[in-house]
Design an enzyme around this catalytic site. Structure first.
Site, PDB file in Angstrom:
ATOM      1  N   GLU A   1      -0.705  17.561  -2.726  1.00 11.47           N
ATOM      2  CA  GLU A   1      -1.790  18.522  -2.649  1.00 11.47           C
ATOM      3  C   GLU A   1      -2.452  18.539  -1.275  1.00 11.47           C
ATOM      4  O   GLU A   1      -2.413  17.561  -0.533  1.00 11.47           O
ATOM      5  CB  GLU A   1      -2.836  18.226  -3.723  1.00 11.47           C
ATOM      6  CG  GLU A   1      -3.414  16.834  -3.632  1.00 11.47           C
ATOM      7  CD  GLU A   1      -4.254  16.478  -4.855  1.00 11.47           C
ATOM      8  OE1 GLU A   1      -5.420  16.075  -4.668  1.00 11.47           O
ATOM      9  OE2 GLU A   1      -3.751  16.603  -5.992  1.00 11.47           O
TER      10      GLU A   1
ATOM     11  N   CYS B   1      -7.184  19.361   4.713  1.00 12.69           N
ATOM     12  CA  CYS B   1      -6.912  17.949   4.416  1.00 12.69           C
ATOM     13  C   CYS B   1      -5.471  17.844   3.936  1.00 12.69           C
ATOM     14  O   CYS B   1      -5.091  18.449   2.933  1.00 12.69           O
ATOM     15  CB  CYS B   1      -7.889  17.450   3.352  1.00 12.69           C
ATOM     16  SG  CYS B   1      -7.769  15.683   3.024  1.00 12.69           S
TER      17      CYS B   1
ATOM     18  N   CYS C   1       0.304   6.336  -3.325  1.00 13.63           N
ATOM     19  CA  CYS C   1      -0.118   5.436  -2.259  1.00 13.63           C
ATOM     20  C   CYS C   1       0.016   3.998  -2.731  1.00 13.63           C
ATOM     21  O   CYS C   1      -0.254   3.694  -3.897  1.00 13.63           O
ATOM     22  CB  CYS C   1      -1.567   5.727  -1.860  1.00 13.63           C
ATOM     23  SG  CYS C   1      -2.147   4.764  -0.437  1.00 13.63           S
TER      24      CYS C   1
ATOM     25  N   CYS D   1      -6.789   1.678  -2.691  1.00 13.28           N
ATOM     26  CA  CYS D   1      -8.232   1.743  -2.446  1.00 13.28           C
ATOM     27  C   CYS D   1      -8.931   2.088  -3.759  1.00 13.28           C
ATOM     28  O   CYS D   1      -8.525   3.005  -4.461  1.00 13.28           O
ATOM     29  CB  CYS D   1      -8.542   2.788  -1.376  1.00 13.28           C
ATOM     30  SG  CYS D   1      -7.679   2.489   0.187  1.00 13.28           S
TER      31      CYS D   1
ATOM     32  N   CYS E   1     -10.077   5.750  -5.033  1.00 16.97           N
ATOM     33  CA  CYS E   1      -9.165   6.864  -4.763  1.00 16.97           C
ATOM     34  C   CYS E   1      -8.181   7.084  -5.908  1.00 16.97           C
ATOM     35  O   CYS E   1      -7.589   6.131  -6.425  1.00 16.97           O
ATOM     36  CB  CYS E   1      -8.411   6.577  -3.457  1.00 16.97           C
ATOM     37  SG  CYS E   1      -7.298   7.899  -2.955  1.00 16.97           S
TER      38      CYS E   1
ATOM     39  N   GLY F   1      -2.057   9.415   0.166  1.00 18.02           N
ATOM     40  CA  GLY F   1      -1.237   8.486   0.926  1.00 18.02           C
ATOM     41  C   GLY F   1      -1.944   7.878   2.118  1.00 18.02           C
ATOM     42  O   GLY F   1      -3.041   8.284   2.501  1.00 18.02           O
ATOM     43  N   GLU F   2      -1.288   6.886   2.706  1.00 23.43           N
ATOM     44  CA  GLU F   2      -1.758   6.205   3.912  1.00 23.43           C
ATOM     45  C   GLU F   2      -0.934   6.716   5.083  1.00 23.43           C
ATOM     46  O   GLU F   2       0.242   6.356   5.231  1.00 23.43           O
ATOM     47  CB  GLU F   2      -1.608   4.692   3.745  1.00 23.43           C
ATOM     48  CG  GLU F   2      -1.738   3.853   5.005  1.00 23.43           C
ATOM     49  CD  GLU F   2      -3.009   4.103   5.798  1.00 23.43           C
ATOM     50  OE1 GLU F   2      -2.901   4.701   6.882  1.00 23.43           O
ATOM     51  OE2 GLU F   2      -4.083   3.705   5.346  1.00 23.43           O
TER      52      GLU F   2
ATOM     53  N   SER G   1      -6.646   9.525   9.389  1.00 23.61           N
ATOM     54  CA  SER G   1      -7.493   8.548   8.708  1.00 23.61           C
ATOM     55  C   SER G   1      -6.619   7.406   8.192  1.00 23.61           C
ATOM     56  O   SER G   1      -5.544   7.638   7.631  1.00 23.61           O
ATOM     57  CB  SER G   1      -8.224   9.202   7.540  1.00 23.61           C
ATOM     58  OG  SER G   1      -8.995   8.258   6.832  1.00 23.61           O
TER      59      SER G   1
ATOM     60  N   SER H   1     -11.172   4.411   7.275  1.00 18.38           N
ATOM     61  CA  SER H   1     -11.708   4.357   5.921  1.00 18.38           C
ATOM     62  C   SER H   1     -12.283   2.956   5.719  1.00 18.38           C
ATOM     63  O   SER H   1     -11.588   2.026   5.316  1.00 18.38           O
ATOM     64  CB  SER H   1     -10.572   4.643   4.926  1.00 18.38           C
ATOM     65  OG  SER H   1     -11.052   4.889   3.640  1.00 18.38           O
ATOM     66  N   LEU H   2     -13.556   2.793   6.050  1.00 18.83           N
ATOM     67  CA  LEU H   2     -14.161   1.461   6.141  1.00 18.83           C
ATOM     68  C   LEU H   2     -14.773   1.015   4.809  1.00 18.83           C
ATOM     69  O   LEU H   2     -14.310   0.049   4.201  1.00 18.83           O
ATOM     70  CB  LEU H   2     -15.221   1.462   7.248  1.00 18.83           C
ATOM     71  CG  LEU H   2     -15.799   0.095   7.615  1.00 18.83           C
ATOM     72  CD1 LEU H   2     -14.733  -0.829   8.191  1.00 18.83           C
ATOM     73  CD2 LEU H   2     -16.968   0.247   8.595  1.00 18.83           C
TER      74      LEU H   2
ATOM     75  N   CYS I   1      -9.131  12.829  -3.506  1.00 20.76           N
ATOM     76  CA  CYS I   1      -7.711  12.691  -3.195  1.00 20.76           C
ATOM     77  C   CYS I   1      -6.871  12.407  -4.429  1.00 20.76           C
ATOM     78  O   CYS I   1      -7.096  11.425  -5.126  1.00 20.76           O
ATOM     79  CB  CYS I   1      -7.507  11.562  -2.183  1.00 20.76           C
ATOM     80  SG  CYS I   1      -8.289  11.848  -0.606  1.00 20.76           S
TER      81      CYS I   1
END
Length: 360
Positions: A91, A112, A119, A123, A126, A166-167, A198, A221-222, A340
């Site tokens: 997406e 985006c 992923c 996280c 997410c 995803g990363e 990101s 992404s902290l 996401c």
């Protein structure tokens, strides 16, 4: 499965034309039809000989994405769901700079973009990783999201953020190949400074990207200013803790002119204490980074909560009082599952591709 024409660089297309016995100038014509005129069939490439169109159709799929669903919201944010050749889904979300007023369109649009199906990094806020990791997207599937969004919306995409499913840093080679297509003069020709990648904090890849010649922007992404807090949210922090991550960001700053962005989702009673705000302010000021504060967007299957708006503003005020640029993003798209991976998760669960993930 035939390769997608949208994954061919100008160089690879020129090589193919030479091997096919076609003149080199045809490459520019083909690329213009695909990326500038955005045609959806080979028959529309009317200045190409019929024999060449037939050759192209025999060797290449025109695109690697099949449009499945569009969800639009009252604020004109739209989410596009695409079906891939293997039956999986990915997406993209098209976000206007400001809500449309009195029927007028926004003057700028950000897309985006996803880089993986699922992923592996888990996280905790997410939906992308709720069903695990399936595979990397290839360059045609990444760049193709931008082309498809422009085709479907009829609007020019002005900037990109690679912070969808995803990363991105875990798929860096395919991502950079896609960026070459996105920024290429003969393809989409979007300036690299309008692209933001990101990452959850993959230290080796951050350093590798710092050496890349294009001035691409970087967002981290902290979501926690200390290891104790961040590890509750970001499992990647166990491998690359805060100190290592910020050392890599210092290196980034030594190689790039673009200002870093620290993304910080505010989760009630997890990472939203004013003590965390003070620590974050100190770290952001040292990096000369700006901070995007994002109140948690509820995800089905996750139990965390969004802090009250007044508390979010108090967190922001701590940063601003310390001289840090801090934006509080009251994000668009609540009514279209804009976090996401949510729309993809619902579709694949409905089709029985994956099982409904348990709450975590």
């Amino acid at each position: 499965m035939l390769p997608a024409l949208t994954g061919q660089s100008p160089e690879s297309l020129a090589t193919w034309l030479k091997e096919a016995g076609e003149p080199a100038f045809r490459a520019a014509q083909i690329l213009e039809w695909v990326w500038k005129k955005k045609v959806t069939s080979y028959d529309a490439m009317t200045n190409l000989p019929a024999t060449l169109r037939s050759k192209l159709a025999e060797v290449f799929r025109l695109t690697s994405l099949e449009h499945s669903t569009t969800q639009g919201s009252a604020d004109t944010t739209r989410k596009f769901l695409f079906r891939l050749h293997d039956g999986r889904y990915v997406e993209s979300v098209l976000i206007p700079a400001n809500p449309a007023l009195y029927g007028e369109k926004s003057d700028r649009r950000t897309l985006c973009v996803s880089s993986q199906v699922g992923c592996a990094y888990g996280c905790k806020f997410c939906a992308s990783g709720l069903a695990g990791f399936t595979r990397n997207l290839d360059a045609s599937e990444i760049a193709g999201q931008v082309l498809a969004a422009e085709q479907l919306s009829g609007e020019r995409v002005d900037s990109l953020v690679f912070m969808g499913m995803g990363e991105p840093m875990a798929n860096l080679d395919n991502l950079l190949a896609a960026i070459s297509l996105i920024t290429g003069e003969k393809t989409l020709h979007l300036g690299a400074r309008h692209l933001t990648i990101s990452t959850s904090g993959l230290v080796p890849q951050i350093k590798k990207l710092a050496e890349h010649p294009q001035q691409i922007r970087l967002a981290i992404s902290l979501h926690g200013a200390t290891d104790e807090v961040r590890q509750q949210i970001m499992p990647v922090n166990k491998k690359w803790p805060v100190a290592e991550l910020f050392e890599a960001l210092d290196y980034w700053n030594s190689r790039k002119n673009q200002k870093l962005t620290l993304e910080y989702i505010l989760i009630q009673d997890v990472n939203d204490s004013l003590e965390q705000a003070a620590i974050l302010a100190k770290k952001a000021r040292k990096l000369n980074a700006k901070v995007n504060l994002i109140p948690y967007n509820t995800v089905e299957g996750l139990e965390w909560k969004r802090p009250p708006n007044n508390h979010c503003k108090a967190f922001q005020q701590v940063l601003q009082n310390a001289g840090v640029t801090a934006n509080l993003r009251l994000e668009k798209g609540h009514d279209i599952d804009a976090a996401c991976g949510q729309l993809r998760l619902k579709q694949e669960t409905a089709e029985g591709i994956i099982e409904a993930p348990a709450k975590r």
